[in-house]
Design an enzyme around this catalytic site. Sequence first.
Site, PDB file in Angstrom:
ATOM      1  CB  CYS A 177      12.407   2.452  17.266  1.00 48.49           C
ATOM      2  SG  CYS A 177      11.408   1.685  15.963  1.00 48.49           S
ATOM      3  CG  HIS A 199       8.513   3.765  19.623  1.00 53.22           C
ATOM      4  ND1 HIS A 199       9.305   4.787  19.151  1.00 53.22           N
ATOM      5  CD2 HIS A 199       8.293   2.941  18.572  1.00 53.22           C
ATOM      6  CE1 HIS A 199       9.550   4.612  17.866  1.00 53.22           C
ATOM      7  NE2 HIS A 199       8.948   3.494  17.486  1.00 53.22           N
ATOM      8  CD  GLU A 238       9.363   7.101  21.919  1.00 55.81           C
ATOM      9  OE1 GLU A 238       9.376   7.090  20.676  1.00 55.81           O
ATOM     10  OE2 GLU A 238       9.990   6.273  22.615  1.00 55.81           O
TER      11      GLU A 238
END
Length: 206
Positions: free
Chosen positions: A79, A186, A188
Amino acid sequence: MIAVIDYGVGNLFSLCRSLEAIGQQPVVTGDPALLRQADKLFLPGVGAFADAADKLRQTGLDEVIRQEAAQGKPILGICLGMQLLFEESLEFGAWKGLGLIPGKVVPMEGVIPADYKIPHIGWNALHYPQGKVHPLLAGVPEGECVYFVHSFYATDCADAVIATTEYGAELTAAVAKGNVMGCQFHPEKSGDVGLSILKTFCEGSW
């Protein structure tokens, strides 16, 4: 050792939990000595580019990152962390980045249709330029969706782009230049697809 660079910007919890879910034991640190010992580095980040770049300079971590990149250490920016890899950002001014990938970061406003919401928040599909799949994305079929939260995007970086996404316009989704890589999305927060990308980065030879 996998290290997550802690320079006071961003929520590192979800990234660490995802790395643990794929069998890693990440070390979260801003200690240059530990970062130099690490096999691979993650550069996360949320918030304003200028603040993040300033914190990297104040801590001296900008030079540590440049030195480790020059020595061939794999680095993955996420990001805002990806945006910091570029030469500059035009986010509310003009700010210098790490200069590890040629290009700049610019506002989405005026590029995407006026009726599209900014920031871009949500799940969008990945597309691969000329159908070529970079090794970082080898486990991700084209068209799989990942989670984005951003108002700015990288441009003037065609040689480094390894994935794009469509949000009223074609936007840079992921980049790579040798051992330096970045995801605008992202991983994650992108479910199994994101975990696959993190696993590939952690286990791959770059």
